[in-house]
Design a protein around this motif. Structure first.
Motif, PDB file in Angstrom:
ATOM      1  N   HIS A   6       0.829  -1.202   0.000  1.00  0.00           N
ATOM      2  CA  HIS A   6       0.000   0.000   0.000  1.00  0.00           C
ATOM      3  C   HIS A   6       0.869   1.259   0.000  1.00  0.00           C
ATOM      4  O   HIS A   6       0.548   2.232  -0.681  1.00  0.00           O
ATOM      5  N   ALA A   7       1.966   1.231   0.739  1.00  0.00           N
ATOM      6  CA  ALA A   7       2.885   2.368   0.749  1.00  0.00           C
ATOM      7  C   ALA A   7       3.500   2.567  -0.629  1.00  0.00           C
ATOM      8  O   ALA A   7       3.662   3.696  -1.095  1.00  0.00           O
ATOM      9  N   CYS A   8       3.826   1.466  -1.273  1.00  0.00           N
ATOM     10  CA  CYS A   8       4.395   1.528  -2.622  1.00  0.00           C
ATOM     11  C   CYS A   8       3.379   2.127  -3.591  1.00  0.00           C
ATOM     12  O   CYS A   8       3.706   2.999  -4.387  1.00  0.00           O
ATOM     13  N   ALA A   9       2.145   1.650  -3.524  1.00  0.00           N
ATOM     14  CA  ALA A   9       1.105   2.131  -4.438  1.00  0.00           C
ATOM     15  C   ALA A   9       0.793   3.601  -4.199  1.00  0.00           C
ATOM     16  O   ALA A   9       0.417   4.322  -5.130  1.00  0.00           O
ATOM     17  N   GLY A  10       0.980   4.063  -2.975  1.00  0.00           N
ATOM     18  CA  GLY A  10       0.697   5.460  -2.649  1.00  0.00           C
ATOM     19  C   GLY A  10       1.811   6.414  -3.029  1.00  0.00           C
ATOM     20  O   GLY A  10       1.624   7.622  -3.028  1.00  0.00           O
TER      21      GLY A  10
END
Length: 98
Positions: free
Chosen positions: A42-46
């Motif tokens: 999720h951090a990567c996608a954000g």
């Protein structure tokens, strides 16, 4: 045992430069390792495209998923590999709830 302690007991040490990116806390379990991977995805996608932090989040997610597989094979049940694979797909598939 904490996630960090369990990781540190694995055969190969985590490279010192990468260790700060494996920051999940709490007791180790299959669910905790997968949850840490999902959080990193999720951090990567954000992150912005080309963002260096996003790249490290992706590497951390990969490490946590790999550790989850190791956990399943050494501490749990090989059938857990299917659960891991399903959660990876859900976490990476846009629009799917985790």
């Amino acid at each position: 045992m904490t996630i960090a302690e369990w990781i540190d007991r694995r055969g190969r040490p985590v490279p010192a430069a990468f260790r700060p990116y494996l920051k999940a806390e709490g007791p180790v379990s299959l669910d905790a390792l997968i949850g840490a991977a999902e959080a990193e995805l999720h951090a990567c996608a954000g992150g912005a495209s080309g963002d260096r932090a996003a790249a490290f989040s992706l590497l951390a997610a990969d490490a946590y998923f790999s550790y989850a597989c190791i956990w399943a094979l050494t501490e749990g049940d090989a059938c857990d590999l299917r659960i891991i694979a399903e959660r990876i797909v859900r976490a990476w598939t846009p629009g799917e709830p985790v």
